[in-house]
Design a protein around this motif. Structure first.
Motif, PDB file in Angstrom:
ATOM      1  N   ALA A 177      16.204   1.338  11.872  1.00  0.00           N
ATOM      2  CA  ALA A 177      17.607   1.494  12.284  1.00  0.00           C
ATOM      3  C   ALA A 177      17.859   0.760  13.603  1.00  0.00           C
ATOM      4  O   ALA A 177      18.867   0.058  13.764  1.00  0.00           O
ATOM      5  CB  ALA A 177      17.949   2.976  12.416  1.00  0.00           C
ATOM      6  N   GLY A 178      16.899   0.895  14.574  1.00  0.00           N
ATOM      7  CA  GLY A 178      17.039   0.189  15.842  1.00  0.00           C
ATOM      8  C   GLY A 178      16.998  -1.312  15.644  1.00  0.00           C
ATOM      9  O   GLY A 178      17.765  -2.059  16.269  1.00  0.00           O
ATOM     10  N   HIS A 180      17.909  -2.889  12.998  1.00  0.00           N
ATOM     11  CA  HIS A 180      19.169  -3.292  12.391  1.00  0.00           C
ATOM     12  C   HIS A 180      20.260  -3.445  13.447  1.00  0.00           C
ATOM     13  O   HIS A 180      21.043  -4.406  13.416  1.00  0.00           O
ATOM     14  CB  HIS A 180      19.576  -2.239  11.350  1.00  0.00           C
ATOM     15  N   ARG A 181      20.255  -2.481  14.411  1.00  0.00           N
ATOM     16  CA  ARG A 181      21.255  -2.582  15.485  1.00  0.00           C
ATOM     17  C   ARG A 181      21.021  -3.830  16.319  1.00  0.00           C
ATOM     18  O   ARG A 181      21.964  -4.535  16.701  1.00  0.00           O
ATOM     19  CB  ARG A 181      21.192  -1.326  16.359  1.00  0.00           C
ATOM     20  N   THR A 184      22.179  -6.838  14.520  1.00  0.00           N
ATOM     21  CA  THR A 184      23.650  -6.920  14.567  1.00  0.00           C
ATOM     22  C   THR A 184      24.113  -7.477  15.905  1.00  0.00           C
ATOM     23  O   THR A 184      25.001  -8.350  15.968  1.00  0.00           O
ATOM     24  CB  THR A 184      24.252  -5.533  14.332  1.00  0.00           C
ATOM     25  N   ASP A 185      23.499  -6.981  16.994  1.00  0.00           N
ATOM     26  CA  ASP A 185      23.860  -7.475  18.323  1.00  0.00           C
ATOM     27  C   ASP A 185      23.537  -8.952  18.465  1.00  0.00           C
ATOM     28  O   ASP A 185      24.327  -9.726  19.050  1.00  0.00           O
ATOM     29  CB  ASP A 185      23.120  -6.673  19.407  1.00  0.00           C
TER      30      ASP A 185
END
Length: 215
Positions: A177-178, A180-181, A184-185
């Motif tokens: 999840a991290g 993925h974030r 995205t950033d």
């Protein structure tokens, strides 16, 4: 000699001739009777000969018919003999085939005996192998018993590892999840960088145009 005497002499001569004629006629009648009787006998003999000849002709016809029947019988016998010879040849050929089949059966029986001996040897070998397998099974049984005992100890370790793996999976989910974030950033930063690059290029073009105008 007087005419009367001559007449008497002539009459006597005529009477003598008539008597002779009568005697000859009587003899002729007797001969005719004998001839008729002989002719009757001859006719009877001829009739007997004809009857005998007819009987002989009938016998000849019977012989011809019998000979024809005999010829037909001989032809039938020849034909039957030819059929018998053909049957004998067929029997000889069949006997030859049967002899060949018997030889094949003997050869096949010999092969079967050899195969039976081979099977007996293989059976003996299999019995030896089965005895060895039985010993190995006993050994494997002991090994399995030992493994079962060891597996009971390993089960506790596996349960602990399973619990630890579950914790690791939870942490991996958080890391994903991290990640993925972060991805995205990074995409947003790249997009912003591209936008700034486009603006910078536009400014450089504008500055060059101004310099050309001022120059």
């Amino acid at each position: 000699m007087s005419s009367g005497e001559k007449i008497l002499q002539l009459l006597e001569s005529m009477q003598s001739d008539i008597k002779g004629i009568r005697e000859e006629q009587s003899a002729m009648r007797s001969d005719m009777k004998d001839f008729k009787q002989s002719q009757s006998v001859m006719q009877s003999d001829i009739n007997d000969l004809k009857q005998s000849q007819s009987a002989m002709q009938s016998d000849i016809n019977d012989l011809k018919q019998s000979q024809s029947v005999m010829r037909s019988d001989i032809n039938d016998l020849k034909q039957s003999q030819s059929v018998m010879q053909s049957d004998i040849n067929d029997l000889k050929q069949s006997q030859s085939v049967m002899q060949s089949d018997i030889n094949d059966l003997k050869q096949s029986q010999s092969v079967m005996r050899s195969d039976i001996n081979d099977l007996r040897e293989e059976q003996s070998t299999m019995q030896s192998v089965l005895a060895l397998i039985q010993v190995q099974l006993q050994e494997h049984g002991a090994i399995l018993s030992a493994l079962q005992t060891a597996s009971e100890f390993h089960k506790a370790d596996i349960d602990n590892l399973t619990h630890a793996a579950a914790q690791i999976q939870g942490e991996m989910k958080e890391l994903r999840a991290g990640q993925h974030r972060i991805e995205t950033d990074v995409r947003e930063i790249k997009e912003n960088y591209l936008s700034l690059a486009e603006i910078t290029i536009e400014h450089e073009v504008s500055i060059r145009n101004l310099r050309r105008k001022l120059g």
